[in-house]
Design an enzyme around this catalytic site. Structure first.
Site, mmCIF file in Angstrom:
data_model
loop_
_atom_site.group_PDB
_atom_site.id
_atom_site.type_symbol
_atom_site.label_atom_id
_atom_site.label_comp_id
_atom_site.label_asym_id
_atom_site.label_seq_id
_atom_site.Cartn_x
_atom_site.Cartn_y
_atom_site.Cartn_z
ATOM 1 N N PHE A 150 10.957 -59.635 11.231
ATOM 2 C CA PHE A 150 10.146 -59.098 10.119
ATOM 3 C C PHE A 150 8.759 -59.718 10.215
ATOM 4 O O PHE A 150 8.611 -60.940 10.208
ATOM 5 C CB PHE A 150 10.770 -59.455 8.761
ATOM 6 C CG PHE A 150 9.972 -58.910 7.602
ATOM 7 C CD1 PHE A 150 10.266 -57.663 7.063
ATOM 8 C CD2 PHE A 150 8.910 -59.627 7.067
ATOM 9 C CE1 PHE A 150 9.514 -57.141 6.010
ATOM 10 C CE2 PHE A 150 8.152 -59.114 6.009
ATOM 11 C CZ PHE A 150 8.460 -57.874 5.486
ATOM 12 N N ASP A 198 5.382 -66.454 14.391
ATOM 13 C CA ASP A 198 5.185 -66.054 12.995
ATOM 14 C C ASP A 198 5.877 -67.080 12.094
ATOM 15 O O ASP A 198 7.100 -67.080 11.939
ATOM 16 C CB ASP A 198 5.787 -64.649 12.802
ATOM 17 C CG ASP A 198 5.679 -64.164 11.362
ATOM 18 O OD1 ASP A 198 5.443 -64.983 10.462
ATOM 19 O OD2 ASP A 198 5.858 -62.945 11.134
ATOM 20 N N LYS A 235 2.551 -67.521 2.744
ATOM 21 C CA LYS A 235 3.545 -67.960 1.742
ATOM 22 C C LYS A 235 3.286 -69.354 1.154
ATOM 23 O O LYS A 235 2.437 -69.496 0.302
ATOM 24 C CB LYS A 235 4.942 -67.857 2.353
ATOM 25 C CG LYS A 235 5.384 -66.378 2.522
ATOM 26 C CD LYS A 235 6.870 -66.269 2.670
ATOM 27 C CE LYS A 235 7.320 -64.857 2.966
ATOM 28 N NZ LYS A 235 7.360 -63.985 1.802
HETATM 29 O O1 LIG Z 1 11.946 -61.086 2.034
HETATM 30 C C1 LIG Z 1 11.278 -61.641 2.916
HETATM 31 O O2 LIG Z 1 11.732 -62.511 3.646
HETATM 32 C C2 LIG Z 1 9.877 -61.225 3.177
HETATM 33 C C3 LIG Z 1 9.237 -60.701 1.974
HETATM 34 C C4 LIG Z 1 8.142 -59.807 2.330
HETATM 35 O O3 LIG Z 1 7.118 -60.270 2.765
HETATM 36 C C5 LIG Z 1 8.362 -58.374 2.214
HETATM 37 O O4 LIG Z 1 9.493 -57.951 1.957
HETATM 38 O O5 LIG Z 1 7.373 -57.651 2.396
#
Ligand SMILES: O=C(O)CCC(=O)C(=O)O
Ligand SMILES: NCCCC(=O)O
Length: 475
Positions: A192, A298, A329
């Site tokens: 992600f 990241d 964060k």
């Molecule tokens: O839930 C996550 O680990 C990342 C949160 C986030 O940045 C998102 O969901 O856009």
């Protein structure tokens, strides 16, 4: 490690336990306010309606006066707990007032103290081997600006000093080659990296993030799917990681010099708290170097102490540091660290937007870093993490509906799985009724993401709420 309690020092009035006084959760006042808010703002993802004036340290207070131990901390973004006195102090300072009242277009009109602010704060916190920074606006923006730096670096390498051709200058205005680039960013299955257009193309954790959005046709490499407990699955995990490395090498060959960079999280977070060994990352680093591919680590979620190192990739002992490390964060500020001056584009206004960061956030990041150092919060987190992991190991003994407890030796970055997402979700919502705010990730994982002021006493409260909740659900 200092013997005093940092939580007590910061928060003499921190609650000692959760208090849920409503018969259902969220309570009636929160429900009513959420309904009102939903007329103008999408509240369908809301777990609770918080009162940030009343929240303290590791405890979040809601609209009905319920008090919950917060082990999610704004999706892993609160470094020092709620209403931290040192952050409040800087929030009320002249420096902050000036930064907020006169937000600069940083690349054109940097303030006369921005350099010192970076030197004393974000740069002091830089991962080993990195001494430069580009500031951005969010985790997605940090990753996307990192991608752009990589594409421009690779293009400049190919041009080898020549200036842009007429064909490049004309074709780029039609979004065509050779002015645009056919180079790509390789990411990993279940990774992600954000939700903007470029970053979303590298995000591979859940379809819901990506549906209906145009995407780049960029490669995706497999990320190891490790078996737990690690000690009992050494051979299988080694084979799994070798197979992933082999497939990554194949992808590198197939794309024939077109991979500008790889982006990888030290622990895939949104995608399920998926870990890999240092050996895997070391091998990956070797392949990137051999093939002139840049490596972006990241650390948007893993960075700033939670894994028991300031930066999670410092667990790997790489002989060559990553080319870029992105952050956001817990630092509130966002951006990327780097060390090769060639990652700064050859002309101004190529890596640019109006704000290019935010001095108010850099001020907060500086305080966060100073407090982390002053109270040795990274070492503390490593030790609290070990304590919590051992307690969870005991609690989960013989409970076959919980699997894959992981994150040993990784601070409080601990996770475990339920058999299905609905079992996991029932557990999480029952936890809130019992006074703990905890979240999931991946398909069926529960992830722990407390602040760096989470101590043994908080771990004890959490374990007893887990125990109570599991008894309620499973007898
Ligand atoms: O839930 C996550 O680990 C990342 C949160 C986030 O940045 C998102 O969901 O856009
Ligand atoms: N990945 C978005 C946040 C998900 C959650 O809190 O449930």
């Amino acid at each position: 490690m200092p013997s005093y309690s940092v939580a007590e020092l910061y928060y003499p009035d921190e609650p000692t336990e959760p208090k849920i006084s409503t018969s259902s959760y969220p309570g009636p006042k929160a429900k009513q306010e959420l309904e009102k808010l939903s007329n103008v703002f999408d509240t369908r993802a809301a777990y609770l309606l918080a009162d940030y004036y009343k929240s303290r340290g590791n405890y979040i207070v809601d609209q009905d006066g319920n008090v919950l131990l917060d082990v999610y901390a704004q999706i892993s973004s609160i470094a020092l707990g709620y209403n931290n006195p040192e952050i409040l102090k800087v929030a009320k300072s002249d420096a902050m007032s000036v930064a907020l009242a006169n937000r600069p277009a940083l690349a054109c009109f940097p303030s006369n103290d921005y350099g010192q602010l970076l030197e004393d704060g974000l740069l002091k916190a830089a991962p080993q081997g990195q001494d430069k920074i580009w500031t951005a606006l969010s985790g997605s923006d940090a990753n996307e600006t990192a991608f752009k730096a990589c594409f421009m670096y690779q293009a400049a390498k190919k041009r080898n000093g020549r200036s842009f051709s007429t064909e490049e200058l004309e074709s780029v205005m039609d979004n065509q080659l050779p002015g645009t680039s056919e180079m790509v960013i390789c990411s990993f299955e279940k990774g992600f990296h954000g939700r903007l257009f470029g970053s979303l193309s590298t995000t591979r954790s859940k379809p819901i993030h990506k549906l209906d959005i145009p995407a780049f046709n960029w490669p995706k490499a497999p990320f190891p799917d490790l078996k737990y407990p690690l000690e009992e699955n050494k051979e299988a995990n080694k084979a799994e990681e070798s197979s992933c490395i082999e497939k990554f090498s194949q992808i590198v060959q197939e794309w024939q010099g077109k991979i500008a960079a790889v982006i990888i999280e030290p622990i895939q977070s949104e995608g399920g708290d998926n870990h890999a060994s240092s050996d895997f990352f070391q091998k990956l680093r070797e392949i990137t170097i051999e093939n002139g591919i840049l490596m972006i680590v990241d650390e948007v979620q893993t960075g700033v102490g939670a894994t028991g190192k300031m930066w999670a990739h410092e667990h790997w002992n790489l002989s060559n540091p990553p080319d870029l490390v992105t952050f956001s964060k817990k630092f509130q500020a966002a951006g990327f660290y780097y060390h090769d001056p060639k990652l700064q584009p050859d002309q101004p206004f190529r890596q640019f937007n109006t704000w290019c960061g935010d001095p108010s956030k850099a001020l907060i990041a500086k305080v966060i870093y100073e407090e982390i150092v002053k109270h040795d919060l990274v070492t503390r987190t490593a030790e609290v993490g070990n304590y919590l992991f051992n307690r969870l190991e005991k609690l989960f003994e013989g409970k076959n509906y919980i699997q894959n407890l992981r994150g040993k030796g990784q601070g409080t970055y601990i996770a475990f799985d339920f058999g299905t997402s609905s079992e996991r979700d029932s557990f999480l919502s029952r936890l809130r009724c019992n006074g703990a705010n905890v979240a999931g990730c991946g398909d069926s994982a529960v992830r722990l993401r407390p602040s760096l002021t989470f101590e043994e006493k908080h771990a004890d409260v959490l374990v007893s709420i887990f125990d109570k909740t599991l008894r309620q659900l499973y007898g």
